[in-house]
Design a protein around this motif. Structure first.
Motif, PDB file in Angstrom:
ATOM      1  N   GLY A   1       0.779  -1.228   0.000  1.00 42.61           N
ATOM      2  CA  GLY A   1       0.000   0.000   0.000  1.00 42.61           C
ATOM      3  C   GLY A   1       0.811   1.278   0.000  1.00 42.61           C
ATOM      4  N   LEU A   2       2.140   1.178   0.001  1.00 43.70           N
ATOM      5  CA  LEU A   2       2.964   2.374  -0.045  1.00 43.70           C
ATOM      6  C   LEU A   2       3.125   2.853  -1.486  1.00 43.70           C
ATOM      7  CD1 LEU A   2       5.806   1.391   2.458  1.00 43.70           C
ATOM      8  CD2 LEU A   2       3.868   2.911   2.897  1.00 43.70           C
ATOM      9  N   ARG A   3       3.335   4.149  -1.660  1.00 40.60           N
ATOM     10  CA  ARG A   3       3.618   4.692  -2.988  1.00 40.60           C
ATOM     11  C   ARG A   3       4.985   5.366  -2.977  1.00 40.60           C
ATOM     12  NH1 ARG A   3       3.116  10.157  -2.893  1.00 40.60           N
ATOM     13  NH2 ARG A   3       1.676  11.117  -1.398  1.00 40.60           N
ATOM     14  N   ASP A   4       5.494   5.616  -4.181  1.00 39.77           N
ATOM     15  CA  ASP A   4       6.792   6.286  -4.340  1.00 39.77           C
ATOM     16  C   ASP A   4       7.885   5.571  -3.553  1.00 39.77           C
ATOM     17  OD1 ASP A   4       5.463   8.225  -5.855  1.00 39.77           O
ATOM     18  OD2 ASP A   4       5.089   9.481  -4.105  1.00 39.77           O
TER      19      ASP A   4
ATOM     20  N   GLY B   1       8.755   4.481   1.727  1.00 44.41           N
ATOM     21  CA  GLY B   1       7.603   4.840   0.916  1.00 44.41           C
ATOM     22  C   GLY B   1       6.607   5.656   1.701  1.00 44.41           C
ATOM     23  N   VAL B   2       5.591   6.138   1.030  1.00 40.95           N
ATOM     24  CA  VAL B   2       4.601   7.058   1.593  1.00 40.95           C
ATOM     25  C   VAL B   2       3.239   6.375   1.626  1.00 40.95           C
ATOM     26  CG1 VAL B   2       3.444   9.301   1.290  1.00 40.95           C
ATOM     27  CG2 VAL B   2       5.877   9.045   0.733  1.00 40.95           C
ATOM     28  N   ARG B   3       2.537   6.540   2.749  1.00 45.75           N
ATOM     29  CA  ARG B   3       1.152   6.083   2.815  1.00 45.75           C
ATOM     30  C   ARG B   3       0.270   7.072   2.064  1.00 45.75           C
ATOM     31  NH1 ARG B   3      -2.935   5.056   8.004  1.00 45.75           N
ATOM     32  NH2 ARG B   3      -4.498   3.926   6.773  1.00 45.75           N
ATOM     33  N   PRO B   4      -0.501   6.594   1.096  1.00 48.85           N
ATOM     34  CA  PRO B   4      -1.309   7.533   0.308  1.00 48.85           C
ATOM     35  C   PRO B   4      -2.276   8.335   1.172  1.00 48.85           C
ATOM     36  CG  PRO B   4      -1.251   5.390  -0.739  1.00 48.85           C
ATOM     37  CD  PRO B   4      -0.634   5.217   0.625  1.00 48.85           C
ATOM     38  N   ALA B   5      -2.495   9.571   0.761  1.00 51.67           N
ATOM     39  CA  ALA B   5      -3.426  10.456   1.489  1.00 51.67           C
ATOM     40  C   ALA B   5      -4.861  10.002   1.234  1.00 51.67           C
ATOM     41  CB  ALA B   5      -3.217  11.884   1.019  1.00 51.67           C
TER      42      ALA B   5
END
Length: 266
Positions: free
Chosen positions: A193-196, A262-266
């Motif tokens: 579920g992480l992005r970038d 990675g980043v958790r999507p907003a």
């Protein structure tokens, strides 16, 4: 005894050896992980599987007085060492707990250095940690790169078999064995579920003197294989292990890691 129970037992008994080994392994690895995830002043951080603070301490210093850091580990002895070390950091709170049921949420940063592969369910545990983030928060997970620590472990298990007379068994395949290269690890974190997601390789090679070679055993999860041996057997394993390292010409420990951020999507 399950692998999870064996590792838990090992980290309950490593004592000062874990921290002594930290000078060579845990602290440079933890510092590299913190550089990759880059906590900022004022951030709220969850440091999972924190040990004696290899990543928790530098992260707490980075977030400063306006930030806060929860450091969580199942090992009471390791947490006690961390509490003694962090007396000057009012923003660091150390907890003895299972981080896969930790109730905190809305963190700006969640980081786990060399911890997620100890979870009974690595996928579920990692997803749980990601869900402790606020939307837009960053996760950083560090694992061994393929080949790291392997030869030392093989010689240790061969020495154990020689002393006990119980043939060494091949280690059962685990999920981490499929993920310990940059692209598979990046893809797996993206699936969680992480992005970038970026994955950084951090080479670390440590000269293997006899003292350090044995400290790698007594100050890490490898200690679990000694748990049921008496003092004489432990000494015999130590001698057989060091003899095998010398015979193999293994004078350097590969402790290379991968840090996935990675980043958790907003």
């Amino acid at each position: 005894m399950s692998d999870a129970d064996r590792f838990t037992r090992a980290f309950e008994t490593v004592g000062e050896d874990f921290d002594r080994l930290g000078v060579h392994l845990w602290f440079p690895i933890g510092s590299a992980a913190v550089e990759a995830v880059a906590p900022a002043p004022g951030d709220r951080v969850l440091d999972a599987c924190c040990g004696t603070g290899a990543s928790a301490l530098p992260a707490a210093r980075r977030v400063g007085d306006t930030g806060a850091l929860d450091a969580v580990d199942v090992s009471g002895p390791l947490i006690e060492v961390l509490r003694a070390k962090s007396g000057d950091l009012a923003n660091l709170r150390a907890h003895v707990a299972d981080v896969t049921t930790w109730p905190g949420a809305d963190y700006d940063i969640v980081q786990a250095v060399l911890g997620i592969f100890f979870f009974p369910d690595m996928t579920a545990g990692t997803e749980y940690l990601i869900n402790r983030l606020r939307p837009g928060g960053r996760a950083g997970f560090t694992i061994w790169r393929r080949g790291a620590m392997v030869r030392a472990g093989e010689h240790l298990h061969d020495a154990l078999a020689k002393v006990t007379g119980v043939p060494a068994q091949p280690r059962p395949s685990r999920l981490i064995d499929d993920l310990n290269e940059p692209e598979p690890f990046r893809a797996w974190l993206t699936e969680r579920g992480l992005r970038d997601v970026t994955v950084t390789e951090n080479p670390l090679r440590v000269p293997m003197t006899p003292d350090l070679a044995w400290l790698v055993v007594t100050g890490s999860g490898y200690r679990g294989v000694l748990a049921d041996l008496d003092a004489g057997q432990v000494e015999a394993v130590r001698a057989a292990y060091l003899e095998a390292l010398a015979r193999d010409g293994l004078d350097e420990l590969d402790a290379t890691t991968l840090v996935g951020v990675g980043v958790r999507p907003a």
